[in-house]
Design an enzyme around this catalytic site. Structure first.
Site, mmCIF file in Angstrom:
data_model
loop_
_atom_site.group_PDB
_atom_site.id
_atom_site.type_symbol
_atom_site.label_atom_id
_atom_site.label_comp_id
_atom_site.label_asym_id
_atom_site.label_seq_id
_atom_site.Cartn_x
_atom_site.Cartn_y
_atom_site.Cartn_z
ATOM 1 N N GLU A 191 22.621 57.747 83.982
ATOM 2 C CA GLU A 191 21.601 57.278 84.930
ATOM 3 C C GLU A 191 20.363 58.173 84.819
ATOM 4 O OE1 GLU A 191 22.977 56.522 88.944
ATOM 5 O OE2 GLU A 191 24.959 55.998 88.217
ATOM 6 N N CYS A 216 22.496 65.052 93.358
ATOM 7 C CA CYS A 216 21.668 65.980 94.135
ATOM 8 C C CYS A 216 20.200 65.561 94.164
ATOM 9 C CB CYS A 216 21.821 67.379 93.539
ATOM 10 S SG CYS A 216 20.732 68.591 94.261
ATOM 11 N N SER A 227 31.758 62.966 110.369
ATOM 12 C CA SER A 227 30.693 63.851 110.867
ATOM 13 C C SER A 227 30.616 65.148 110.059
ATOM 14 C CB SER A 227 30.925 64.177 112.343
ATOM 15 O OG SER A 227 32.017 65.067 112.475
ATOM 16 N N HIS A 241 9.068 91.067 113.319
ATOM 17 C CA HIS A 241 8.898 90.442 114.630
ATOM 18 C C HIS A 241 7.559 89.720 114.679
ATOM 19 C CE1 HIS A 241 9.107 89.878 118.955
ATOM 20 N NE2 HIS A 241 7.853 90.302 119.024
HETATM 21 C C1 LIG Z 1 23.846 62.293 100.720
HETATM 22 C C2 LIG Z 1 24.198 63.611 100.102
HETATM 23 C C3 LIG Z 1 23.538 64.752 100.492
HETATM 24 C C4 LIG Z 1 23.857 65.979 99.934
HETATM 25 N N1 LIG Z 1 23.179 67.087 100.319
HETATM 26 C C5 LIG Z 1 23.487 68.283 99.782
HETATM 27 C C6 LIG Z 1 22.791 69.445 100.165
HETATM 28 O O1 LIG Z 1 21.889 69.402 101.003
HETATM 29 N N2 LIG Z 1 23.122 70.614 99.579
HETATM 30 C C7 LIG Z 1 24.123 70.707 98.643
HETATM 31 O O2 LIG Z 1 24.402 71.792 98.136
HETATM 32 N N3 LIG Z 1 24.810 69.604 98.261
HETATM 33 C C8 LIG Z 1 24.507 68.407 98.808
HETATM 34 N N4 LIG Z 1 25.183 67.292 98.393
HETATM 35 C C9 LIG Z 1 26.245 67.446 97.381
HETATM 36 C C10 LIG Z 1 25.632 67.546 95.970
HETATM 37 O O3 LIG Z 1 24.779 66.466 95.743
HETATM 38 C C11 LIG Z 1 26.725 67.608 94.936
HETATM 39 O O4 LIG Z 1 27.629 68.647 95.251
HETATM 40 C C12 LIG Z 1 26.157 67.845 93.552
HETATM 41 O O5 LIG Z 1 25.255 66.834 93.184
HETATM 42 C C13 LIG Z 1 27.284 67.950 92.532
HETATM 43 O O6 LIG Z 1 26.728 68.211 91.290
HETATM 44 P P1 LIG Z 1 27.469 67.821 89.944
HETATM 45 O O7 LIG Z 1 26.571 68.297 88.846
HETATM 46 O O8 LIG Z 1 28.860 68.272 89.975
HETATM 47 O O9 LIG Z 1 27.552 66.221 89.926
HETATM 48 P P2 LIG Z 1 26.523 65.061 90.236
HETATM 49 O O10 LIG Z 1 25.304 65.521 90.910
HETATM 50 O O11 LIG Z 1 27.321 63.992 90.876
HETATM 51 O O12 LIG Z 1 26.078 64.586 88.794
HETATM 52 C C14 LIG Z 1 26.958 63.983 87.902
HETATM 53 C C15 LIG Z 1 26.156 63.207 86.881
HETATM 54 O O13 LIG Z 1 27.021 62.766 85.861
HETATM 55 C C16 LIG Z 1 26.664 61.464 85.471
HETATM 56 N N5 LIG Z 1 27.847 60.862 84.851
HETATM 57 C C17 LIG Z 1 29.050 60.617 85.433
HETATM 58 N N6 LIG Z 1 29.893 60.090 84.540
HETATM 59 C C18 LIG Z 1 29.217 59.996 83.372
HETATM 60 C C19 LIG Z 1 29.553 59.531 82.080
HETATM 61 N N7 LIG Z 1 30.800 59.089 81.791
HETATM 62 N N8 LIG Z 1 28.600 59.556 81.122
HETATM 63 C C20 LIG Z 1 27.362 60.015 81.389
HETATM 64 N N9 LIG Z 1 26.990 60.475 82.596
HETATM 65 C C21 LIG Z 1 27.911 60.474 83.568
HETATM 66 C C22 LIG Z 1 26.259 60.807 86.766
HETATM 67 O O14 LIG Z 1 25.439 59.681 86.527
HETATM 68 C C23 LIG Z 1 25.511 61.951 87.452
HETATM 69 O O15 LIG Z 1 24.144 61.931 87.138
HETATM 70 C C24 LIG Z 1 24.866 66.052 98.939
HETATM 71 C C25 LIG Z 1 25.536 64.896 98.533
HETATM 72 C C26 LIG Z 1 25.204 63.685 99.092
HETATM 73 C C27 LIG Z 1 25.933 62.464 98.625
#
Ligand SMILES: Cc1cc2nc3c(=O)[nH]c(=O)nc-3n(C[C@H](O)[C@H](O)[C@H](O)COP(=O)(O)OP(=O)(O)OC[C@H]3O[C@@H](n4cnc5c(N)ncnc54)[C@H](O)[C@@H]3O)c2cc1C
Length: 463
Positions: free
Chosen positions: A35, A41, A180, A442
């Site tokens: 994507e 994130c 929540s 402060h």
């Molecule tokens: C609404 C929401 C708010 C959040 N707010 C916070 C926050 O404020 N602070 C915080 O620390 N965390 C927050 N998080 C959590 C945070 O987004 C995740 O912990 C973080 O994005 C995880 O990172 P990651 O790299 O493990 O995976 P992801 O960010 O999920 O990225 C994985 C990537 O892999 C790609 N992918 C998957 N499978 C394949 C494949 N087979 N081939 C090619 N590409 C693939 C996906 O398309 C995606 O782009 C939030 C999550 C949500 C849903």
């Protein structure tokens, strides 16, 4: 076949940060993404929600301009413009990652990646073309998606997940938020501020259940004051979507109750993206929806690693990034220490904000530790009073015998920017005495940390 030192599968804050660090360390690196760059994130999580929450906060300020002696007339919101701004911020951040990939000479491969035995990945591009790549090391960072409960099958329209919740084209009049945790609470705050009638349903006895009980209680008070309805020890057992809106059956200690709304947001956690990525073919071990790794993120199969939401640590962006950096530094034979999962800060960006690190008071007591607890309310802080933000407090927990800083829990305006002090202090194994003698500026909200520590040692000044 193109060959690399490191291939990273997934470009979230785990994947893209790993790729940059790998490239800095001299590895020939590629990243595969199906994507937009930046993962959940940047595109669907941390960043777009914070943009929505900023709009909500500005709207709140404008609605309460009178409190600051200001006259602002005709305050209103344009829901679609708020959503559009959030999408714009997300797109901009994703383009920023594109730039970083180029700057660090990382090959970006667009498409769906599947792991193959023999340290290979096959990638199916959008046009259907399949190309195979090989690497000495493959790092899995495929992240997670919204978890679905059988009682809450998401149809994307009436029962939605977080992606839909941040891109609705029409603001619901009434909304039920199930769960929540941070995600549910942030959306509950956002929609309530925008004028939606919001009910939060939480299965456990407290909202934000992972937080210290004092924080949960304070948030419940603040949310109720703001008009959010809260049902705890309550479970949505079914949702009828056959009519115009939804009818949710909620089971509570007092029996079943029907809640009517336009939409239900299911915010009951995440499900990892570990299916259909070739784990079985390679023989990579998983347990309870997570890929099993050691302290350096090696899976059971040599040459394959996993980081981020797909692994057992906290599902947070900063954890994913830290794991990825550690993983490639280890691959570069650097001296690295395993990540301390007990010193990871967690933040919720509603208003008042929540930030915490380490043990809660209950966890410390349950462990049988003799503790000193100090609490300083923002109502006694000059900066908080001047800012019109006196809701909340800082609470600190120390080991009574050794002075170890066991936990820090904050609720109030801007506390998500203040928790790093406790993280650093704990990392440096500081004692309460040192925090107390580190002069804080402060007037700032951060003085409340020093005062809370002072309260723990019966030296508090402003209480
Ligand atoms: C609404 C929401 C708010 C959040 N707010 C916070 C926050 O404020 N602070 C915080 O620390 N965390 C927050 N998080 C959590 C945070 O987004 C995740 O912990 C973080 O994005 C995880 O990172 P990651 O790299 O493990 O995976 P992801 O960010 O999920 O990225 C994985 C990537 O892999 C790609 N992918 C998957 N499978 C394949 C494949 N087979 N081939 C090619 N590409 C693939 C996906 O398309 C995606 O782009 C939030 C999550 C949500 C849903």
């Amino acid at each position: 076949m193109s060959s690399f030192d490191i291939i990273v599968l997934g470009s979230g804050p785990g994947g893209y940060v790993t790729a940059i660090r790998a490239s800095q360390l001299g590895f020939k690196t590629a990243i595969i993404e199906k994507e937009s760059l930046g993962g959940v994130c940047l595109n669907w999580g941390c960043i777009p929600t914070k943009a929505l929450l900023k709009s909500a906060q500005v709207f709140e300020y404008l609605k309460h301009a009178d409190d600051y002696g200001l006259k602002v007339e005709g305050v209103d919101k344009d829901f679609n413009a708020v959503v559009k701004r959030s999408r714009g911020v997300a797109d901009g951040m994703s383009k920023g990652v594109q730039f970083l990939m180029k700057k660090n000479k990382i090959e970006v491969i667009k498409g769906y990646g599947t792991l193959k035995a023999g340290k290979k990945v096959s990638v199916k591009a959008e046009d259907g073309t399949v190309t195979e790549y090989s690497a000495n090391n493959i790092i899995i960072a495929t992240g997670a998606r919204s978890r679905e409960l059988p009682s809450l099958p998401q149809d994307g329209k009436k029962i939605i997940g977080y992606r839909e919740a941040m891109t609705l084209d029409k603001q619901p009049k009434k909304m039920i938020v199930v769960g929540s945790g941070a995600i549910g609470i942030e959306f509950a705050y956002f929609y309530n501020s925008m004028g939606t009638d919001v009910t939060v349903v939480e299965y456990l006895p407290n909202i934000v259940p992972v937080e210290d009980e004092d924080v949960s209680k304070q948030l419940e008070r603040s949310f109720k004051k703001a008009g959010v309805k809260i049902m705890t020890s309550a479970e949505v057992i079914s949702v009828d979507t056959s009519g115009d809106g939804v009818k949710a059956t909620v089971k509570t200690a007092k029996g079943e109750q029907i809640l009517e709304a336009d939409i239900v947001l299911s915010a009951v956690g995440i499900k990892t993206n570990i299916e259909n990525i070739g784990l079985e073919e390679v023989g990579i071990a998983t347990d309870r929806d997570k890929i099993l790794v050691n302290d350096y993120y090696q899976t059971n199969i040599p040459g394959y690693y996993a980081i981020g939401d797909v692994t057992p640590g906290q599902a947070l962006a900063h954890v994913a990034s830290a794991e990825g950096i550690l993983c490639v530094e280890k691959l570069a034979n650097m001296h690295v220490e395993p990540l301390d999962y007990g010193n990871i800060p967690g933040c919720t960006y509603c208003s008042p904000e929540i930030a915490s690190v380490g043990l809660t008071e209950k966890q410390a007591r349950d462990k049988g530790i003799d503790i000193k607890v100090g609490k300083f309310p923002f109502s006694a802080s000059g900066k908080a009073q001047a800012s019109g933000a006196s809701d909340g407090f800082v609470k600190v927990i120390f080991d009574a015998k050794y002075g170890e800083w066991l936990g820090c829990h904050m609720i109030g305006a801007g506390v998500t920017d203040m928790i790093a002090e406790a993280v650093l202090g704990r990392k440096l194994e500081t004692t309460g005495h040192e925090v107390l003698k580190a002069v804080h500026p402060h007037p700032t909200m951060s003085e409340a940390v020093m005062e809370a520590v002072a309260a723990a040692y019966d030296e508090v000044i402003h209480l």
